[in-house]
Every structure is written in C-alpha cells, then in structure tokens.
Design an enzyme around this catalytic site. Structure first.
Site, PDB file in Angstrom:
ATOM      1  N   HIS A 198       0.837  -1.193   0.000  1.00  0.00           N
ATOM      2  CA  HIS A 198       0.000   0.000   0.000  1.00  0.00           C
ATOM      3  C   HIS A 198       0.879   1.253   0.000  1.00  0.00           C
ATOM      4  CE1 HIS A 198      -2.855  -2.706   2.591  1.00  0.00           C
ATOM      5  NE2 HIS A 198      -2.839  -3.080   1.328  1.00  0.00           N
TER       6      HIS A 198
ATOM      7  N   TYR B 233       3.298   1.889  13.446  1.00  0.00           N
ATOM      8  CA  TYR B 233       3.723   2.936  12.520  1.00  0.00           C
ATOM      9  C   TYR B 233       3.071   4.276  12.872  1.00  0.00           C
ATOM     10  CZ  TYR B 233      -0.509   1.229  10.073  1.00  0.00           C
ATOM     11  OH  TYR B 233      -1.777   0.807   9.760  1.00  0.00           O
TER      12      TYR B 233
END
Length: 465
Positions: free
Chosen positions: A70, A133
């Site tokens: 992605h 993240y």
C-alpha cells in the site's frame, strides 16, 4: 533475536527517502526498553521532522501473516514492538525510481522511514508480532492511494514464506500488477495571488511544471477560512504572491492593509505549519526606515515608517515562525501593467517633462527576476530564512531611472528634473506614506546559493524593448 546496544544510525536504501534506522535497545533479565520515536535525537541525526499525527499498531497472531503493498500520500515511521518481520517496499511515486524494490528484516532494534508514495508491505516471521507505525496525516477518502499486488512478477519480491502458503486478504489479492499501478503524484506547489504582476511572472517561470497550481483572488479568498479550501497535505510549497500594495492608501485604510498583509498571511502560515509546507513570502524595503548608508543585510532590525511597512514587517515576523520558509525581501518592483517605467516612457513620448524624486536611492527589481529567484530557492532547497532579492548593479535615484527611460526612448535625459521627496509631495491632496530614502539591499546571501541577480539596467533595456 533483538540486538541490544546499537547506536542510533541511519542507512540509506536504493529508494530515495527510504531510510533504515538502527535503534538503541536497552535490555536486562526483565526485558528491554527503547525510545521508539524521539524527535530531538532523531532529527539531530538527520531524520526529517515529519510531524506525525497518528500512531497505529497491527498485531499478528501467526508467522507468515502478509499485508500490503500500500502506498499513501503521507510519510510513515515503521517499527516493530515485538516479534520480527520481513519488509518489502516498492517506490510507487511518479519519476525515474518508480518500481524500485527494497527488502529487509525489522526487529525491535531496527525501524524504517517510509516517504510519501512508497508502497509498504510486510510478512511476519514470528507469531505474536506487533507492527507499529506513525503517520503524519489522517486517512481521507479524497486522498490519492496506490496499491501493488504482492505477487507482482516485475517487483519479484522473494517472500521468505511463499505466498501460496500464507493467508492474504481478498483486497490485497485483487491489487493490480505494476504495469497497471496508478503512481502517486509529486507534491504540488500552489501560487496564490497569481493574477497580480508577480503572479503573472511566476506563471511564466513555472510554465513547464505540471505540478504547479495558480490561484487568483477569485479562486482563493485569503481573508476567508482556508483550512478546508484544499487538501493541503497534497502540497509541498505555498507561494504567497498576493499583497495589499496601495502604500499611500494604507495610511487611512489600515483595516484593509492589515487584513491583506497580516491576517491573510497568518492564515497561510498556520496552514503551512500544520501541514508541513514550505511557505514563500515576498517582503519589502519598506520594513526599513531608510536611514542607513550601506546596503541592508537580511539581519538588520526593521523600523518601518508607515502603515504599509508596518504590515509587511508584521507579516515577516509571522512567516519566520513557519519551520520551512523563505522571506524574499525586494524593492522597486516593475512588472506587467501600470508602473513607474511605463509612466515615464509614456511621458517621454507625449512630450511631458516630469519632476521626479532624486533623494530616494535603490535598484529596480523586475518581476521575471523575482520569479526566477523564488524558483531558484525552492528548486535548490536553500536553507530557510530571509533573502534579499533585487536587480544587481549600481544604486540610483528614481530621477536617474526616469532619465534612463527617456534616453532609451531617444529623448533628452535633461527633460527629467530632480526634486526632493518633500517637494514632490508638497501639493498632495491625500495621505502620503513616508518613504525610506535608502532602499539598497545586500545581495550576498542569495548569491551564495548560486543565484546571480541580473543587472537592473540590462533588465530595463529588455523591458523597454
């Protein structure tokens, strides 16, 4: 096995901006501790201060869990809280490195900075792996996303556990091959005030750039709420070519001058700061009182004489708070439309002999040169700060410039009569803003970046044809 005791250190990869970081992990019999994100230390070591706004964690029960690829229009700081992953990153940005692949393993002692537009994916190598993240934007349905199939033959990622043996989501299985991927476009530049004399010059300067957008007053009202006027994270640079420039009118129209030159700029500064944009702002010699006898440097203290100068000085102070900014200070600007040079040329042709101020000293600045200098600072990624930018050459009075215009048109220079500023405005019917008598700016700082300002006399000659 997590490695303890490493020093904080970056390692470049083959993808521009994608950087692997060793993280110090401190362990003992009880377990371990690390600073997963420490802004001061990491930016000092060279990591971009990318301004994260959200922290996400993906927990994975089994080894072999595979997710991605992605690419989103934001930056990521990827690390592992527990366990171990094989990570694969593919550059899905427009440009010559499109399709470039980088792979590596991450454990709690290694992290990676993933720049906007680089496809991100991973496969867990241990059970109970927590993948975390930080991102510097929120998900939006209006953003541009891109995806690549995990099994793409061109990328040819050597997954440690074959994809046939792991569970992959139906969405990830349906992602396109590289040949059909829609690349993430580069961040855009927005130029506001694009229909003014500097704005028109900037249109010419950026005529070859498809990533630059232009907005006039009718497209973007800088006095309105701008927060939702654009998806600002899609922009990298904001150039403010708009300004209230009616110097004399500002003495009585103070509200208008402050709205156009201060309130509007404060909005742009807030947007730039919140969204990580570079803000380019054009300042003026009117921030000085003109009492110097040597060229003004960028660090000279400001001392504006009139309302217009006060608004420009206030705007400079606001823009200086933006982490990434250029304040381009200029003087005596000449561009398209009605201006001093055009007026003098018209008087010469009509046989009128004017009286022109001879006790204000400076240099002309042509808008094409101003636009060229602005693009030079942006494209060259010059250090943030204030830069003086005018035409080069000798400093002269308005009367001398008028005489040059007359001579260029084939008329007698002596037809121009020099008068003092006080004499010139003695019969003025309305308010007059005080003018700085000395407007000469030192150009050494911008010259040190590799920009060579053109002599204003050469520009004047070309301008008059």
């Amino acid at each position: 096995m997590t490695e303890f005791g490493k020093a904080l250190a970056p390692t470049e990869t083959g993808i521009p901006g994608l950087v692997v970081w060793d993280l110090p992990v401190h362990g003992d019999s009880r377990g371990w501790f690390k600073e997963n994100w420490q802004r001061e230390k990491m930016t000092a070591a060279g990591l971009a201060d990318f301004g994260p706004v959200q922290n996400n964690i993906s927990f994975n029960d089994a080894a072999g869990t595979t997710r991605g690829i992605h690419a989103e229009p934001w930056d990521k700081w990827v690390s592992v809280a527990t366990g171990r992953i094989f990570g694969a990153w593919v550059d899905l940005r427009e440009g010559p490195t499109f399709g470039t692949v980088f792979t590596t393993e991450l454990d709690p002692s290694r992290a990676i900075f993933v720049p906007r537009g680089v496809g991100n994916s991973y496969q867990t190598l241990e059970p109970d792996t927590a993948y975390t993240y930080l991102v510097n934007d929120h998900w939006s349905p209006d953003a541009s996303y891109s995806f690549l199939n995990l099994a793409d033959e061109t990328a040819a990622i050597a997954w440690p556990i074959p994809l046939a043996d792991v569970e992959i989501s139906p969405k990830d299985l349906a992602h396109p091959r590289l040949a059909d991927v829609v690349p993430i476009p580069a961040k855009k530049t927005l130029i506001v005030g694009a229909n003014g004399q500097l704005g028109r010059a900037l249109r010419e300067a950026y005529a070859d750039s498809a990533s630059v957008e232009f907005a006039g007053r009718e497209d973007l009202d800088l006095t309105s709420d701008l927060a939702s006027a654009r998806r600002w994270r899609d922009y990298g640079t904001l150039v403010n070519a708009a300004a209230y420039t009616a110097v004399d009118a500002a003495e009585t129209d103070r509200a208008g001058a402050w709205a156009g030159n201060v309130t509007a700029v404060a909005q742009l500064a807030r947007i730039a700061t919140e969204n990580g944009l570079t803000l380019v702002h054009v300042s003026s010699d009117y921030v000085f009182d003109g009492t110097a006898d040597a060229p003004y440097g960028e660090d000279e203290p400001v001392a504006p004489l009139g309302v217009y100068g006060q608004t420009k000085a206030a705007a400079d102070a606001i823009v200086a708070t933006v982490p990434r900014h250029y304040i381009v200070r200029t003087s005596w600007v000449i561009g398209e439309g009605k201006n001093f040079v055009r007026t003098m040329a018209s008087l010469a042709e009509r046989g009128i002999s004017p009286s022109v101020v001879d006790d204000q000293i400076g240099r002309l600045t042509f808008t094409d040169e101003l636009a060229r200098g602005i693009r030079h600072l942006i494209d060259g990624d010059a250090p943030s700060g204030v830069y003086n930018l005018t035409g080069a050459g000798d400093a002269v009075s308005w009367a001398e410039i008028a005489a040059d215009v007359f001579a260029h048109a084939g008329h007698d220079r002596a037809r121009v009569t020099g008068v003092s500023t006080d004499e010139y405005f003695a019969s003025a019917s309305g308010p007059v803003s005080p003018r700085p008598r000395w407007s000469v700016l030192d150009l050494a700082k911008i010259e040190a970046t590799g920009f060579t300002p053109r002599d204003w006399r050469e520009s004047l000659s070309d301008y008059l044809g």
